[in-house]
Design a protein around this motif. Structure first.
Motif, PDB file in Angstrom:
ATOM      1  N   ASN A 186     -28.286 -58.154  -1.635  1.00 60.11           N
ATOM      2  CA  ASN A 186     -27.346 -58.428  -0.549  1.00 60.11           C
ATOM      3  C   ASN A 186     -27.213 -59.932  -0.355  1.00 60.11           C
ATOM      4  O   ASN A 186     -28.214 -60.633  -0.184  1.00 60.11           O
ATOM      5  N   CYS A 236     -17.460 -59.233   1.054  1.00 64.50           N
ATOM      6  CA  CYS A 236     -17.862 -58.287   2.099  1.00 64.50           C
ATOM      7  C   CYS A 236     -16.685 -57.368   2.423  1.00 64.50           C
ATOM      8  O   CYS A 236     -16.017 -57.521   3.457  1.00 64.50           O
ATOM      9  N   SER A 278     -16.157 -54.172   3.439  1.00 65.73           N
ATOM     10  CA  SER A 278     -16.079 -53.347   4.640  1.00 65.73           C
ATOM     11  C   SER A 278     -15.820 -54.195   5.878  1.00 65.73           C
ATOM     12  O   SER A 278     -14.991 -53.844   6.734  1.00 65.73           O
ATOM     13  N   LEU A 338     -22.119 -59.148  -3.588  1.00 63.21           N
ATOM     14  CA  LEU A 338     -21.680 -58.330  -2.467  1.00 63.21           C
ATOM     15  C   LEU A 338     -22.521 -58.611  -1.224  1.00 63.21           C
ATOM     16  O   LEU A 338     -23.698 -58.949  -1.325  1.00 63.21           O
ATOM     17  N   VAL A 342     -23.255 -57.050   2.922  1.00 67.42           N
ATOM     18  CA  VAL A 342     -23.029 -56.099   4.002  1.00 67.42           C
ATOM     19  C   VAL A 342     -22.228 -56.759   5.116  1.00 67.42           C
ATOM     20  O   VAL A 342     -21.335 -56.177   5.698  1.00 67.42           O
ATOM     21  N   ASN A 356     -19.774 -54.106  10.376  1.00 69.69           N
ATOM     22  CA  ASN A 356     -19.983 -53.114   9.317  1.00 69.69           C
ATOM     23  C   ASN A 356     -21.134 -52.227   9.772  1.00 69.69           C
ATOM     24  O   ASN A 356     -22.275 -52.390   9.339  1.00 69.69           O
ATOM     25  N   LEU A 399     -25.742 -51.447   1.625  1.00 72.44           N
ATOM     26  CA  LEU A 399     -24.950 -52.089   0.576  1.00 72.44           C
ATOM     27  C   LEU A 399     -24.318 -51.099  -0.391  1.00 72.44           C
ATOM     28  O   LEU A 399     -23.327 -51.441  -1.032  1.00 72.44           O
ATOM     29  N   GLU A 447     -20.776 -50.798  -0.059  1.00 75.91           N
ATOM     30  CA  GLU A 447     -19.974 -51.932  -0.543  1.00 75.91           C
ATOM     31  C   GLU A 447     -19.657 -51.823  -2.028  1.00 75.91           C
ATOM     32  O   GLU A 447     -18.627 -52.336  -2.482  1.00 75.91           O
ATOM     33  N   ASN A 474     -16.642 -49.515  -1.828  1.00 75.44           N
ATOM     34  CA  ASN A 474     -15.501 -50.115  -1.142  1.00 75.44           C
ATOM     35  C   ASN A 474     -14.942 -51.326  -1.884  1.00 75.44           C
ATOM     36  O   ASN A 474     -13.732 -51.575  -1.851  1.00 75.44           O
ATOM     37  N   ALA A 475     -15.814 -52.085  -2.544  1.00 69.81           N
ATOM     38  CA  ALA A 475     -15.309 -53.210  -3.340  1.00 69.81           C
ATOM     39  C   ALA A 475     -14.360 -52.714  -4.409  1.00 69.81           C
ATOM     40  O   ALA A 475     -13.283 -53.299  -4.637  1.00 69.81           O
TER      41      ALA A 475
END
Length: 462
Positions: free
Chosen positions: A71, A298, A300, A324, A326, A332, A337, A340, A343-344
């Motif tokens: 993270n 990030c 989210s 990435l 959080v 969020n 993570l 992510e 979502n990424a």
């Protein structure tokens, strides 16, 4: 000189393996041998015969082994202000929450760090990071409390010791009593580096210099912060190009955009990484690529605050290091993570003809090796290779949630959140059977709830 003792070994077998090495080497069924706190071997099939000092053998049938997640951007203290200002953009959200955040103290910071770290560790994070920049007067040793929580959890950790010296009276957003003076911020940051930063290969705690953002920090704090970091040999971190309003602010105040401003204050370089970087044009991306400046993506949080979509595929194509994050759990609320990774990939595909903008393996790389790059630890963590530190995760993929997805990496990224059967940090278990081994999750839930209520009462009576 006597030979060193034979290390204790952990042998993991019968799992799929995504090494995330330079060649994206994968094994449909392979083994990992951990010796002490290092990875000794990774390969296809069973582990080598004749290994000595084996204290544990793991039959990882039905699992995918990956490097531990890294993270690269977080604000732990926000764990105790989750679920507030849920329909605000960044600046309005900050205005709504700064009066509450300005009331945090040492017990709150410790509890919030415990909650944030526990949620991440349960979801496969082995290296965590916290950008803490709120230091209200008389609040106690917040940095020590955060570092202590990470040490207790057993995760590898970078504290980005933040600071703010531009308060409401200077045109900034934080209350006056929640910021430091220029001299005080620099002195406290240097003291934190001196007390806690470990530059060794297998360091569990490192410190970065991290003024908060251009709109909450003076130019002198940015410039002198960069000089301090380089004098001490530590990394630099801040927020950058998160919103359109930030770009307008920089142009009005400094007569230039954020990237130009960062370069003018010494804040581009291969020892720098910035959070968000949503509003970057071609020349901004080229400047980051030219200087090796890293990005903490990030997705989210950017969606939660309607900041926009960072141009991650373009950054990767240009050679910008990207990991990435959080981000704080007030933007969020899930706080982990693995979300992510998914979502990424999905957010960067939004738009016409973007179905190949990111794929599953690129997303996994962002969350592992990419994160190690931006934290300056790519030679130590972020991939499963002999000689690297034994930070790894076994994801259980043989349940109903993933039962009909043949490719394990696709299952991990596209599918539901996979349970973590085993997570090793420095060769030691932090998660076993989807439960933390180092701390009491129920106790953390109680203390974080209590501290959130105490903070709410204090803020309401302020």
């Amino acid at each position: 000189m006597a030979a060193s003792a034979d290390p204790q070994r952990i042998v993991i077998e019968n799992c799929s393996i995504a090494t995330v090495d330079a060649h994206d080497t994968e094994y449909a069924s392979g083994h990992i041998v951990v010796a002490g706190n290092r990875i000794e071997s990774v390969g296809a099939g069973s582990a080598p015969e004749g290994l000595t000092g084996v204290v544990r053998r793991v039959d990882a049938t039905g699992h995918l082994a990956t490097p531990g997640l890294v993270n690269t951007h977080h604000h732990f203290y926000q764990w105790i202000t989750r679920g507030l200002a849920t329909d605000h953009n960044l600046f309005n959200w900050l205005v709504a929450l700064y009066p509450t955040w300005a009331r945090i103290d040492e017990p709150m910071a410790r509890a919030a760090a415990q909650g944030s770290l526990a949620m991440m560790a349960r979801g496969g994070v082995t290296t965590a990071m916290d950008h803490h920049y709120v230091f209200p007067q008389g609040s106690g040793d917040l940095s020590g409390a955060i570092i202590g929580a990470a040490r207790e959890m057993g995760v590898r950790f970078t504290l980005a010791r933040g600071s703010m010296d531009r308060s409401e009276k200077d045109g900034g957003l934080p209350p006056d009593f929640a910021v430091e003076t220029l001299e005080g911020a620099l002195a406290a940051t240097e003291a934190t580096v001196d007390a806690h930063h470990d530059a060794s290969f297998d360091a569990m705690t490192q410190v970065a210099v991290a003024p908060c953002s251009p709109f909450s920090v003076s130019t002198e704090l940015m410039r002198q912060g960069a000089e301090l970091a380089r004098r001490k040999g530590v990394r630099l971190h801040t927020h950058g190009s998160e919103t359109v309003e930030e770009e307008q602010f920089c142009k009005e105040l400094f007569g230039m955009g954020p990237t130009e401003y960062f370069e003018s204050t010494g804040w581009l370089g291969d020892d720098v990484w910035m959070a968000h970087c949503v509003h970057m044009n071609d020349s901004d991306i080229a400047a980051f690529a030219r200087t090796g400046t890293g990005v903490a993506h990030c997705p989210s949080s950017n969606a939660r605050l309607a900041a926009g979509i960072a141009r991650v595929p373009d950054m990767l194509a240009a050679g910008v290091p990207v990991g990435l994050g959080v981000d704080g759990t007030a933007s969020n609320e899930s706080g982990e993570l693995h979300t992510e990774l998914r979502n990424a990939l999905l957010i960067n595909r939004l738009g016409a003809h973007r179905e190949a903008a990111l794929n599953a393996r690129q997303a996994l790389r962002l969350g592992t090796f990419g994160g190690a790059q931006v934290l300056g630890r790519a030679d130590q963590i972020g991939s499963l290779e002999a000689g690297k530190l034994a930070d790894l995760v076994l994801w259980k993929l043989d349940t109903l949630a993933h039962s009909s997805i043949a490719d394990p990496v696709t299952a991990l990224i596209f599918g539901a959140a996979a349970p973590v059967t085993l997570s090793l940090v420095d060769g030691k278990p932090v998660v076993e059977g989807d439960h933390l081994t180092t701390v009491d999750e129920d106790a953390i839930a109680r203390v974080t709830r209590d501290e959130a209520r105490r903070l709410a009462r204090i803020a309401a009576g302020a």
